[in-house]
Design a protein around this motif. Structure first.
Motif, short mmCIF file in Angstrom:
data_model
loop_
_atom_site.label_atom_id
_atom_site.label_comp_id
_atom_site.label_asym_id
_atom_site.label_seq_id
_atom_site.Cartn_x
_atom_site.Cartn_y
_atom_site.Cartn_z
N HIS A 4 -26.74 -19.47 -29.81
CA HIS A 4 -26.01 -18.24 -30.14
C HIS A 4 -24.81 -18.52 -31.03
O HIS A 4 -24.41 -17.66 -31.82
N TYR A 5 -24.26 -19.71 -30.92
CA TYR A 5 -23.19 -20.12 -31.84
C TYR A 5 -23.73 -20.25 -33.26
O TYR A 5 -23.06 -19.90 -34.23
N GLU A 6 -24.96 -20.72 -33.37
CA GLU A 6 -25.55 -20.96 -34.70
C GLU A 6 -26.23 -19.74 -35.30
O GLU A 6 -26.38 -19.67 -36.52
N SER A 7 -26.67 -18.78 -34.46
CA SER A 7 -27.43 -17.64 -35.00
C SER A 7 -26.84 -16.28 -34.67
O SER A 7 -26.46 -15.52 -35.56
N THR A 8 -26.72 -15.95 -33.40
CA THR A 8 -26.30 -14.59 -33.02
C THR A 8 -24.88 -14.29 -33.47
O THR A 8 -24.62 -13.21 -34.03
N GLY A 9 -23.96 -15.22 -33.25
CA GLY A 9 -22.57 -15.03 -33.67
C GLY A 9 -22.44 -14.82 -35.17
O GLY A 9 -21.83 -13.83 -35.62
N PRO A 10 -23.00 -15.72 -36.01
CA PRO A 10 -22.92 -15.53 -37.45
C PRO A 10 -23.55 -14.22 -37.93
O PRO A 10 -23.04 -13.58 -38.85
N GLU A 11 -24.66 -13.82 -37.29
CA GLU A 11 -25.30 -12.56 -37.69
C GLU A 11 -24.36 -11.38 -37.46
O GLU A 11 -24.22 -10.49 -38.31
N ILE A 12 -23.72 -11.35 -36.30
CA ILE A 12 -22.81 -10.25 -35.97
C ILE A 12 -21.63 -10.24 -36.95
O ILE A 12 -21.22 -9.18 -37.44
N TRP A 13 -21.10 -11.40 -37.24
CA TRP A 13 -19.97 -11.48 -38.18
C TRP A 13 -20.36 -10.96 -39.56
O TRP A 13 -19.65 -10.17 -40.17
N GLU A 14 -21.51 -11.39 -40.04
CA GLU A 14 -21.97 -10.97 -41.38
C GLU A 14 -22.34 -9.49 -41.40
O GLU A 14 -22.02 -8.77 -42.37
N GLN A 15 -23.02 -9.01 -40.36
CA GLN A 15 -23.47 -7.61 -40.34
C GLN A 15 -22.30 -6.64 -40.25
O GLN A 15 -22.40 -5.49 -40.70
N THR A 16 -21.18 -7.07 -39.65
CA THR A 16 -20.00 -6.19 -39.56
C THR A 16 -19.00 -6.49 -40.67
O THR A 16 -17.90 -5.93 -40.68
N ASP A 17 -19.39 -7.35 -41.61
CA ASP A 17 -18.50 -7.76 -42.70
C ASP A 17 -17.17 -8.30 -42.16
O ASP A 17 -16.10 -8.06 -42.73
N GLY A 18 -17.26 -8.98 -41.01
CA GLY A 18 -16.07 -9.58 -40.41
C GLY A 18 -15.14 -8.59 -39.75
O GLY A 18 -14.01 -8.94 -39.38
N LYS A 19 -15.59 -7.36 -39.56
CA LYS A 19 -14.72 -6.31 -39.00
C LYS A 19 -14.87 -6.15 -37.48
O LYS A 19 -14.19 -5.31 -36.88
#
Length: 453
Positions: free
Chosen positions: A157-172
């Motif tokens: 989840h550190y390598e996939s789920t977390g980065p996906e959420i960050w990118e999909q929300t544009d870091g918001k």
């Protein structure tokens, strides 16, 4: 042409979906990380594949080996998909509280399923923790996954789920909310998001009967908090190594009933056919709504698919058997239906205590309104009579007016159950209902209790 080489390549990159109906009173943007789009229909596909690949790379899992794991069903499904593609055998050990659908699905994809009792201690040789470990020791060329303590769980989840959420929300993203079981999802996502922005709040959803919330707040592992619960997929009676409490800002607990009701609500009000932990997660979010501001972006992760619960949370008979139905808005009229055809038993001020005792025996009641020519002026109940009798053994010939209590409160037919409960809570042993035409009936504590679910 664009295609995946096998089903495992379709894991991840699940969508974010805006929530609407259920969060209309939440003053923030709420987005659901919709993990049922994974091929095994759950978030567990991510960590199952990661754990297998890491075990392959360091030699713990050998070609043709047997994978053994204790699972609530979803991790087993992820492991099963990988086992099919990679040529491994799989034994899944499950607790008997898990849905039949989960067991049948695992068998459908080639897994062997063993079922263990839920209501035993983790150290009990019958528990699914103990049985999993024993099987791994007895089975040649086997690998015990141990998702609870396996660091690859969190790393996935550190390598996939977390980065996906960050990118999909544009870091918001400002808040991340998820049910906590093995701890891999909340710990991996939480670690990644806090590295990107330390101000992101990470909230875990726990269930009653689990130890997480109290341990996080006090550092105390309280065995008194451990008792059987129905909610699937979250909560634990152990402290898995994958739960990194340092990245979690807080927990909120959700009851079995609320988790079940909100699982249905997600389907009926949002069109989201999801599993039991999703109901707990959205109810947990609603309990936390005061934590959010209008500019916040709240991401909630939904673990698995509703097809695994059609015999439970989506079965009305199952829900009714456990009292997991939304409480009806009962009124005074509803509370007296069972006995409204019976005449109200009263006693007059000048009658004797012996008369009141005789009526209590004859009609098998516990309290009686006292009347005179003006109407209701007092009340007596068996406890008051008992106390008075202890003080004076010659009480039988005493007029009721000398030992009576204040009259019962009088309410109208449309008075709510909550209001009536409040009156009884204040020390009134009963309440009278005005039926009109100078007729009244009585509501007792038993009437109230029998309508509370």
């Amino acid at each position: 042409m664009e295609y995946a080489e096998n089903i495992l390549e379709t894991i991840g990159n699940t969508p974010l979906v805006k929530m609407n109906a259920l969060v209309k009173d939440v003053d923030a943007l709420v987005l659901a990380k919709y993990e049922t789009f994974n091929p095994g229909n759950s978030v567990k596909d991510r960590m199952a594949l990661k754990m297998i690949e890491d075990a392959e790379s360091d030699g713990r899992l050998q070609p043709g080996g047997t994978i053994i794991e204790g699972t609530s069903g979803n991790t087993g499904m992820g492991l099963a998909l990988a086992a099919v593609v990679k040529g491994y055998k799989l034994i899944c050990v499950m607790a008997d509280k898990q849905s039949k659908e989960k067991m049948d699905i695992l068998r459908a994809v080639g897994a062997k399923v063993m079922v263990c009792p839920t209501n035993v201690d983790p150290e009990d040789p019958r528990s699914y923790y103990s049985v999993s470990k024993r099987l791994s020791e007895e089975t040649p060329n086997s690998w015990y996954v141990n998702q609870y303590d396996n660091p690859s769980n969190t790393l996935a989840h550190y390598e996939s789920t977390g980065p996906e959420i960050w990118e999909q929300t544009d870091g918001k993203v400002t808040h991340f909310i998820v049910g906590v079981g093995t701890g891999g999802t909340i710990s991996g996502v939480g670690k990644y998001l806090k590295e990107k922005n330390p101000n992101v709040k990470i909230w875990g959803v726990d269930t009653y009967g689990s130890v997480f919330k109290k341990y996080h707040e006090t550092g105390i592992f309280d065995e008194n908090e451990i008792y059987p619960y129905i909610t699937e997929g979250i909560g634990e009676d152990i402290l898995p190594k994958n739960v990194d409490f340092s990245v979690i800002d807080g927990f909120t607990k959700v009851t079995d009933k609320d988790a079940a009701i909100y699982t249905q609500k997600l389907a009926r009000e949002e069109g989201m056919f999801l599993g039991n932990s999703a109901g707990a997660a959205i109810k947990g979010l609603l309990q936390l709504k005061k934590e959010f501001k209008p500019e916040d972006v709240v991401v909630i992760l939904f673990h698995d698919h509703g097809s695994r619960y059609v015999g439970k949370m989506f079965n009305d008979d199952w829900m009714k058997e456990r009292g997991f139905v939304e409480e009806e808005a009962y009124t005074a009229s509803d509370l007296i239906k069972a006995h409204e055809d019976k005449q109200l038993v009263t006693v007059k001020t000048e009658e004797l205590v012996s008369h009141a005792i005789e009526r209590i025996r004859k009609f098998q009641i516990s309290q009686i309104p006292v009347v005179d020519s003006e109407g209701f002026v007092g009340s007596v109940d068996e406890s008051a009579l008992f106390t008075a009798f202890l003080d004076d053994k010659n009480l039988a010939d005493t007029p009721i007016k000398e030992i009576m209590n204040p009259p019962f409160p009088i309410v109208e037919k449309n008075t709510s159950l909550d209001e009536i409960s409040g009156l009884i809570k204040k020390g009134n042993s009963a309440v009278l209902v005005n039926l009109g035409n100078n007729k009244h009936h009585i509501i007792t504590k038993y009437d109230v209790i029998s309508h509370i679910k």
